[in-house]
Motif scaffolding. Structure first.
Motif, PDB file in Angstrom:
ATOM      1  N   CYS A  39       6.435 -22.020 -27.406  1.00 38.52           N
ATOM      2  CA  CYS A  39       5.095 -22.159 -26.835  1.00 38.52           C
ATOM      3  C   CYS A  39       5.027 -23.413 -25.975  1.00 38.52           C
ATOM      4  N   LEU A 148       5.427 -12.080 -30.469  1.00 40.60           N
ATOM      5  CA  LEU A 148       4.573 -12.152 -29.278  1.00 40.60           C
ATOM      6  C   LEU A 148       3.119 -11.813 -29.585  1.00 40.60           C
ATOM      7  N   CYS A 177       2.886 -17.874 -19.716  1.00 39.18           N
ATOM      8  CA  CYS A 177       2.777 -16.872 -20.769  1.00 39.18           C
ATOM      9  C   CYS A 177       1.326 -16.534 -21.090  1.00 39.18           C
ATOM     10  N   ARG A 203       6.769 -16.423 -11.507  1.00 42.64           N
ATOM     11  CA  ARG A 203       5.631 -16.096 -12.373  1.00 42.64           C
ATOM     12  C   ARG A 203       4.689 -15.110 -11.685  1.00 42.64           C
ATOM     13  N   VAL A 314       6.721  -9.785 -20.690  1.00 37.32           N
ATOM     14  CA  VAL A 314       6.361 -11.176 -20.428  1.00 37.32           C
ATOM     15  C   VAL A 314       7.576 -12.093 -20.630  1.00 37.32           C
ATOM     16  N   LYS A 340       8.725 -17.089 -20.059  1.00 35.35           N
ATOM     17  CA  LYS A 340       8.514 -17.086 -21.512  1.00 35.35           C
ATOM     18  C   LYS A 340       9.873 -16.961 -22.189  1.00 35.35           C
TER      19      LYS A 340
END
Length: 345
Positions: A39, A148, A177, A203, A314, A340
């Protein structure tokens, strides 16, 4: 059984240790972890030693986005059995305060949240965790998808805070993310026109792949003018800020439509920001905020299991547990490519 664990022992430094396999208390299950995500908060702790008001003090285990398989059950466990695949909701609330009793347990002041100092995280082979915070996954779901569920729950909570409905026009600032998970949640809630803004081309490509109506590169255009042209200078009904950047947070006041809603999702490193409240008041716009999530794991799991959202897309990088130092180095130094990352335990 051996329980290998990874601890940060200083800034940008990870070290493996063998720690005891935890003994089960009543109501707990022992989970053999198979996937744990990285994260943004993990990266902040690892690189900066802090995230907002939370500061790392001493050796610290990161990781809170977890999926695994039940290895054993403690006394009194009724809903789970050995071999069940589970997703761990990483916050253990007190259950007694006014926020817990009111259903808003994410605001519990005494919550024990994995990898939020001083609570250790879960970059380890085995963890003991309360039965009620371990959610059984349907047969068709993987433990990678289970890991996830946590970030998708943030996006889902954001969409609910913004009361996204069928036909809504949405702008999402930030395509990391959480921005991408917010995109998935807004689409699932019926938003028909979604613009995603970022400055990293990869992204933006992921946002396109996940169904954004259009993407805009903040380095290549004036976002406020672009959205103005798109909407006839009326603005957008729902604006989500997921980057935690002072610049994009400031843009929200200019992008939102009169009577619309801003949802602040990203956490800025600087808690005090310059913001044009005059525009907000003149537009009678609402400002909502997001702190984690609540009561959403069953919904999130159902949406993933039924194919309503595809969280697998993702993920840009997967690393083995042995390469966790390499994984964090990439997350810090290769932001142009790492969208991610997850750790396969």
């Amino acid at each position: 059984m051996k329980n290998k664990a990874a601890f940060m022992t200083g800034l940008n430094r990870m070290e493996f240790r063998e720690i005891p396999v935890p003994e089960l208390k009543p109501g707990e299950v022992l989970v053999k972890l198979e996937y744990v995500g990285i994260c943004g908060s993990d990266v902040h702790y690892f690189h900066d030693g802090r995230c907002g008001e939370f500061v790392v003090d001493g050796d610290f285990m990161l990781g809170h986005e977890a999926g695994g398989v039940v290895e054993d059950v403690g006394p009194g466990v009724k809903t789970l059995a050995k071999g069940d695949k589970v997703a761990l909701e990483p916050g253990i609330p007190c259950g007694k305060c006014e926020w817990c009793k009111g259903g808003k347990y994410n605001l519990c002041p005494d919550v024990r949240f994995l990898a939020t100092p001083p609570i250790q995280g879960c970059y380890e082979n085995y963890i003991a965790f309360p039965e009620e915070m371990c959610f059984k996954l349907p047969g068709g779901m993987t433990t990678k998808q289970g890991a996830l569920v946590e970030p998708f729950s943030v996006g889902l909570h954001a969409a609910f805070q913004g009361q996204v409905r069928m036909g809504d026009q949405v702008v999402i600032l930030g395509a990391g993310c959480i921005g991408l998970m917010t995109l998935l949640a807004c689409k699932a809630n019926g938003a028909s026109d979604i613009t995603v803004v970022d400055i990293v081309p990869k992204r933006l490509k992921y946002a396109e792949k996940l169904g954004a109506t259009r993407v805009l590169n903040g380095k290549e255009c004036d976002i406020i003018k672009e959205i103005g042209t798109l909407t006839g200078n009326l603005g957008v009904e729902k604006v989500f800020e997921t980057a935690g950047s002072p610049a994009t947070i400031a843009q929200t006041a200019h992008l939102v439509k009169a009577g619309g809603t801003i949802v602040l999702v990203g956490l800025s490193a600087n808690p005090e920001l310059t913001f044009n409240f005059g525009k907000i008041m003149a537009k009678e716009a609402k400002i909502e905020s997001v702190f984690r999530y609540r009561n959403l794991y069953p919904r999130a799991i159902s949406a993933i299991a039924e194919g309503i959202v595809n969280v697998d897309d993702v993920v840009s990088h997967e690393f083995s547990f042995d390469d966790i130092q390499k994984a964090f180095d990439a997350a810090i130094n290769d932001k142009e490519n790492v969208v991610k990352a997850v750790i396969k335990m």
